[in-house]
Design a protein around this motif. Structure first.
Motif, PDB file in Angstrom:
ATOM      1  N   ALA A  10      53.306  53.238  24.384  1.00 17.07           N
ATOM      2  CA  ALA A  10      52.966  54.369  23.515  1.00 17.07           C
ATOM      3  C   ALA A  10      51.660  55.021  23.953  1.00 17.07           C
ATOM      4  CB  ALA A  10      52.869  53.906  22.069  1.00 17.07           C
ATOM      5  N   GLN A  11      50.674  54.192  24.323  1.00  9.72           N
ATOM      6  CA  GLN A  11      49.389  54.770  24.727  1.00  9.72           C
ATOM      7  C   GLN A  11      49.517  55.552  26.032  1.00  9.72           C
ATOM      8  OE1 GLN A  11      46.936  51.266  24.628  1.00  9.72           O
ATOM      9  NE2 GLN A  11      46.248  51.658  22.528  1.00  9.72           N
ATOM     10  N   GLU A  51      52.257  57.092  27.100  1.00  7.73           N
ATOM     11  CA  GLU A  51      52.937  58.349  26.750  1.00  7.73           C
ATOM     12  C   GLU A  51      51.961  59.305  26.059  1.00  7.73           C
ATOM     13  OE1 GLU A  51      55.776  59.641  27.478  1.00  7.73           O
ATOM     14  OE2 GLU A  51      56.005  61.252  26.012  1.00  7.73           O
ATOM     15  N   SER A  52      51.142  58.782  25.141  1.00 10.55           N
ATOM     16  CA  SER A  52      50.197  59.656  24.441  1.00 10.55           C
ATOM     17  C   SER A  52      49.217  60.297  25.418  1.00 10.55           C
ATOM     18  CB  SER A  52      49.437  58.867  23.370  1.00 10.55           C
ATOM     19  OG  SER A  52      48.481  59.694  22.733  1.00 10.55           O
ATOM     20  N   ARG A 104      50.789  63.011  27.508  1.00  7.24           N
ATOM     21  CA  ARG A 104      50.918  64.254  26.740  1.00  7.24           C
ATOM     22  C   ARG A 104      49.572  64.954  26.583  1.00  7.24           C
ATOM     23  NH1 ARG A 104      55.578  66.200  25.025  1.00  7.24           N
ATOM     24  NH2 ARG A 104      57.319  64.766  25.344  1.00  7.24           N
ATOM     25  N   GLN A 105      48.512  64.193  26.357  1.00  5.86           N
ATOM     26  CA  GLN A 105      47.192  64.815  26.210  1.00  5.86           C
ATOM     27  C   GLN A 105      46.744  65.459  27.519  1.00  5.86           C
ATOM     28  OE1 GLN A 105      44.270  62.258  24.111  1.00  5.86           O
ATOM     29  NE2 GLN A 105      46.006  60.956  23.590  1.00  5.86           N
ATOM     30  N   LEU A 114      48.034  51.584  13.179  1.00 11.51           N
ATOM     31  CA  LEU A 114      48.575  50.218  13.136  1.00 11.51           C
ATOM     32  C   LEU A 114      47.707  49.346  12.242  1.00 11.51           C
ATOM     33  CD1 LEU A 114      49.452  49.785  16.944  1.00 11.51           C
ATOM     34  CD2 LEU A 114      50.927  50.589  15.088  1.00 11.51           C
ATOM     35  N   ILE A 171      45.164  53.518  16.647  1.00 10.10           N
ATOM     36  CA  ILE A 171      46.092  54.613  16.362  1.00 10.10           C
ATOM     37  C   ILE A 171      46.975  54.918  17.563  1.00 10.10           C
ATOM     38  CG2 ILE A 171      44.569  55.704  14.661  1.00 10.10           C
ATOM     39  CD1 ILE A 171      44.076  57.878  16.954  1.00 10.10           C
ATOM     40  N   ILE A 172      48.111  55.531  17.238  1.00  9.22           N
ATOM     41  CA  ILE A 172      48.989  56.140  18.235  1.00  9.22           C
ATOM     42  C   ILE A 172      49.197  57.576  17.776  1.00  9.22           C
ATOM     43  CG2 ILE A 172      51.266  56.123  19.315  1.00  9.22           C
ATOM     44  CD1 ILE A 172      51.443  53.135  18.514  1.00  9.22           C
ATOM     45  N   ASP A 173      48.868  58.532  18.642  1.00 12.48           N
ATOM     46  CA  ASP A 173      49.190  59.911  18.299  1.00 12.48           C
ATOM     47  C   ASP A 173      50.096  60.501  19.374  1.00 12.48           C
ATOM     48  OD1 ASP A 173      47.412  60.401  20.368  1.00 12.48           O
ATOM     49  OD2 ASP A 173      45.862  61.263  19.081  1.00 12.48           O
ATOM     50  N   GLU A 174      50.458  61.759  19.192  1.00 15.71           N
ATOM     51  CA  GLU A 174      51.469  62.463  19.980  1.00 15.71           C
ATOM     52  C   GLU A 174      52.870  62.004  19.525  1.00 15.71           C
ATOM     53  OE1 GLU A 174      51.008  64.999  22.189  1.00 15.71           O
ATOM     54  OE2 GLU A 174      48.862  64.898  21.789  1.00 15.71           O
TER      55      GLU A 174
END
Lengths: 209, 209
Positions: free
Chosen positions: A91-92, A94-95, A98-99, B57, B62-65
């Motif tokens: 997830a990190q 992917e985040s 995207r950023q 979490l 955090i997880i964003d996007e």
């Protein structure tokens, strides 16, 4: 299988670096985006959207969009894992991808495509005519500079963009920053964390792919 | 775990629909983007970028996007698979998500954020001041209309955006098109394939999430 590629373009480079890290060899076909070869009938017969990079599989079907191509190879050749190894690191990564895409790649493309005469009526990649919007060039430069500051802060004490392993996030950031410097938005010398990280990732053999 | 959410906003909705399809229940906290609550200190203490949706979490990280949050839940709750089941379908779903985001979501956001006074100096989500660029509103409308035509053509004879299964690509397209209609870019009635597909995906209980 073939990779439709352009040596100097940043998104095809992301795929080439990814393949080099995986040790995957794919036949490459050069398409000249600056000269508009991607919008000519020969290429549109392969990918009607006229975008690069594109992979054509042996059955003739295609996969386009950089992230889709890279994820295809992550599935077919899982090692070394470049999209993370557990739910949180995946997830990190992917985040951060995207950023980096949203805050560095996209505004850099805005600068190039809304100021360079070669992209007149091509401010968006693909087959549709989209006029240039000059205001995006200035806005893009400001946005990349803001991203540099944020990334430098994030990289304090870290060898890589996410966690302790080189990942697709590092590839994305390296290609985005090299692209931004090509367009004229240099990394300020004061941002030492970016410089150290950049030397680290750019010294990998894959960076030459 | 908490999901920082805004009921009326399109990207948080993508996460809610995704969770509903998975049957995952997460505590939701409403943050008012239109009123700027996402840029106030209480929320910036959770996510310094000031963006939604964000998952916090239990350890406070955090997880964003949107795509990172959805992929996190795809890992922790693999069934039903919403990002594909084999290398090719995974790549095609990722490709279509990127196309929908780039050709429908982003230009719709351009229209809203560059024309609505509520987004003055907030033409890009997040904490940086970015002035509105009015030319993006017209360009955005044209781009969404072009996407509608292409999607309608793609959906001929298909129940879903990719292959024979409902996926994250359908969620992305449904939320993007509902968002575009909210902003005033209606799907032309002549595009019957979109309408049929839209009725199909919108009648799923998850569409109400």
């Amino acid at each position: 299988m073939k990779l439709f590629d352009m040596t100097g373009a940043p998104n095809p480079r992301r795929v080439r670096v990814f393949l080099a890290e995986k040790g995957i060899d794919v036949e490459k076909v050069q398409i000249d985006i600056m000269g508009g070869e991607n919008l000519q009938s020969n290429y549109l017969a392969i990918n009607p959207r006229g975008v690069l990079p594109t992979v054509q599989l042996d059955d003739g079907s295609i996969i386009d969009e950089t992230s889709a191509i890279c994820r295809y190879f992550e599935e077919t050749n899982p090692e070394p894992a470049l999209y993370g190894q557990d739910a949180v690191s995946k997830a990190q990564i992917e985040s951060w991808i995207r950023q980096i895409e949203g805050d560095a790649f996209a505004p850099t493309a805005d600068v190039l495509r809304n100021s360079n005469p070669a992209f007149e009526n091509r401010s968006i990649p693909g087959t549709d005519n989209t006029p240039q919007v000059p205001a995006l060039a200035d806005r893009g430069t400001d946005r990349v500079k803001a991203f540099y500051a944020r990334l430098d802060n994030h990289l304090a004490g870290s060898d890589y963009v996410v966690g302790e392993n080189y990942s697709a996030a590092d590839i994305t950031a390296m290609c985005a920053i090299d692209f931004a410097e090509y367009v004229g938005i240099a990394v300020p010398k004061a941002l030492g964390n970016i410089t150290k990280w950049r030397n680290r990732v750019s010294s990998r053999p894959s960076a030459q792919a």
